[in-house]
Design a protein around this motif. Structure first.
Motif, mmCIF file in Angstrom:
data_model
loop_
_atom_site.group_PDB
_atom_site.id
_atom_site.type_symbol
_atom_site.label_atom_id
_atom_site.label_comp_id
_atom_site.label_asym_id
_atom_site.label_seq_id
_atom_site.Cartn_x
_atom_site.Cartn_y
_atom_site.Cartn_z
ATOM 1 N N GLY A 73 19.196 28.328 26.152
ATOM 2 C CA GLY A 73 20.414 27.878 25.504
ATOM 3 C C GLY A 73 21.649 28.446 26.186
ATOM 4 O O GLY A 73 21.585 29.459 26.877
ATOM 5 N N GLY A 74 22.770 27.812 25.952
ATOM 6 C CA GLY A 74 24.007 28.267 26.568
ATOM 7 C C GLY A 74 25.035 28.756 25.572
ATOM 8 O O GLY A 74 26.204 28.955 25.926
ATOM 9 N N GLY A 75 24.618 28.964 24.315
ATOM 10 C CA GLY A 75 25.556 29.392 23.285
ATOM 11 C C GLY A 75 26.005 30.834 23.459
ATOM 12 O O GLY A 75 25.368 31.630 24.154
ATOM 13 N N VAL A 76 27.095 31.175 22.795
ATOM 14 C CA VAL A 76 27.665 32.520 22.926
ATOM 15 C C VAL A 76 26.991 33.528 21.994
ATOM 16 O O VAL A 76 27.217 34.733 22.118
ATOM 17 N N SER A 77 26.174 33.068 21.054
ATOM 18 C CA SER A 77 25.410 33.976 20.210
ATOM 19 C C SER A 77 24.031 34.169 20.844
ATOM 20 O O SER A 77 23.348 33.204 21.179
ATOM 21 N N GLN A 82 31.966 32.478 27.006
ATOM 22 C CA GLN A 82 31.326 31.313 27.611
ATOM 23 C C GLN A 82 30.901 31.618 29.043
ATOM 24 O O GLN A 82 29.832 31.180 29.489
ATOM 25 N N GLU A 83 31.724 32.369 29.769
ATOM 26 C CA GLU A 83 31.390 32.712 31.154
ATOM 27 C C GLU A 83 30.150 33.602 31.204
ATOM 28 O O GLU A 83 29.290 33.439 32.073
ATOM 29 N N GLN A 84 30.065 34.576 30.283
ATOM 30 C CA GLN A 84 28.895 35.445 30.254
ATOM 31 C C GLN A 84 27.636 34.666 29.872
ATOM 32 O O GLN A 84 26.566 34.871 30.453
ATOM 33 N N ALA A 85 27.760 33.760 28.891
ATOM 34 C CA ALA A 85 26.608 32.938 28.494
ATOM 35 C C ALA A 85 26.126 32.095 29.672
ATOM 36 O O ALA A 85 24.917 31.935 29.884
ATOM 37 N N ALA A 86 27.062 31.554 30.439
ATOM 38 C CA ALA A 86 26.690 30.745 31.600
ATOM 39 C C ALA A 86 25.999 31.593 32.664
ATOM 40 O O ALA A 86 25.038 31.145 33.306
ATOM 41 N N ARG A 112 22.401 32.265 31.573
ATOM 42 C CA ARG A 112 21.571 31.068 31.784
ATOM 43 C C ARG A 112 21.275 30.866 33.270
ATOM 44 O O ARG A 112 20.146 30.518 33.649
ATOM 45 N N ALA A 113 22.258 31.111 34.117
ATOM 46 C CA ALA A 113 22.050 30.964 35.559
ATOM 47 C C ALA A 113 21.009 31.960 36.053
ATOM 48 O O ALA A 113 20.166 31.626 36.898
ATOM 49 N N TRP A 114 21.061 33.194 35.547
ATOM 50 C CA TRP A 114 20.079 34.217 35.935
ATOM 51 C C TRP A 114 18.676 33.765 35.568
ATOM 52 O O TRP A 114 17.736 33.884 36.360
ATOM 53 N N LEU A 115 18.519 33.228 34.362
ATOM 54 C CA LEU A 115 17.208 32.773 33.907
ATOM 55 C C LEU A 115 16.727 31.559 34.693
ATOM 56 O O LEU A 115 15.535 31.417 34.958
#
Length: 245
Positions: A165-169, A201-205, A208-211
């Motif tokens: 998921g890409g959510g902030v939570s 949002q940047e941290q969530a992205a 997700r990119a790392w995963l």
């Protein structure tokens, strides 16, 4: 130890704990170095005349902080004779490095061997429909390293609905919380509750990119209980670095 000193000590413990789980990450190591330097500057006045009998090194207080491997390493590095901070920290780092070097990899026999023998798929090219809806266990791998093992009643829901998921939570994914700590130094205790800290949002992205740079494999099981039991046996034998205690 005063309140500010305790805060610096906690930062050292948290940074060292994160580095122990990802010793090859230069950003995590830089956090540890910066935390140690900040703490050293704070306690430097207290170290003047440390050789005098009866004076205790302030690092003794770190053993009271429950930071898993880090607390054990700090406790092992402290001896009764008073010593200078740089010598104590040198021993702490030696202890942490020794634990990192001797940390076992999963055996390629038995249940671990069977799971490691399953073909992997690059997450970035994996389609949602390729992941089954069955119960099972799954492995997240980065290069040749197994970084996370998990269980799911529905593999597709867990992997796509939670971990990718890409959510902030981050409250519904321990994997995302632990990657967040590796990348940004935010402890999972701060992001594990829906009512507490959320990432940008940047941290969530970035999480997700790392995963998506990892590889994924899974093994289906007849029931969720079978999957949970297998995951527990696997973790009892070897605990990947992104599986917290």
């Amino acid at each position: 130890m005063d309140a500010q000193g305790a805060q610096f000590a906690r930062q050292v413990a948290d940074a060292a704990d994160a580095w122990l789980r990802d010793p090859r990450d230069t950003q995590v190591y830089a956090r540890l170095v910066a935390a140690v330097e900040a703490w050293r500057e704070h306690v430097r006045p207290a170290l003047e005349g440390i050789e005098h009998a009866g004076r205790r090194d302030p690092v003794d207080d770190l053993a009271a902080y429950p930071a898993a491997d880090t607390a054990a390493a700090v406790a092992a590095a402290i001896s009764s004779p008073p010593r200078r901070l740089d010598r104590v920290m040198h021993d702490v780092v030696d202890q942490l490095r020794a634990q990192t070097v001797t940390r076992a990899a999963p055996l390629r026999t038995g249940e671990w061997g069977a799971l490691l023998g399953v073909p992997t798929a690059p997450v970035h090219s994996l389609g949602r429909d390729q992941v089954p809806v069955d119960p099972g266990v799954y492995l997240w791998c980065r290069g040749d390293e197994v970084v996370y093992v998990g269980t799911a009643a529905n593999l597709r829901t867990r992997i796509w609905g939670r971990h990718l998921g890409g959510g902030v939570s981050l409250a519904n994914s321990s994997l995302r919380r632990n990657v967040c700590e590796v990348l940004f130094g935010i402890p999972p205790t701060a992001t594990g509750n829906p009512a507490r800290q959320k990432v940008t949002q940047e941290q969530a992205a970035a999480i997700r990119a790392w995963l998506r740079e990892c590889d994924l494999s899974w093994q289906t099981l007849p029931t969720p209980r079978d999957a949970s039991d297998l995951e527990q046996r696997l973790r009892d034998e070897f605990r990947p670095r992104l599986n917290r205690l």
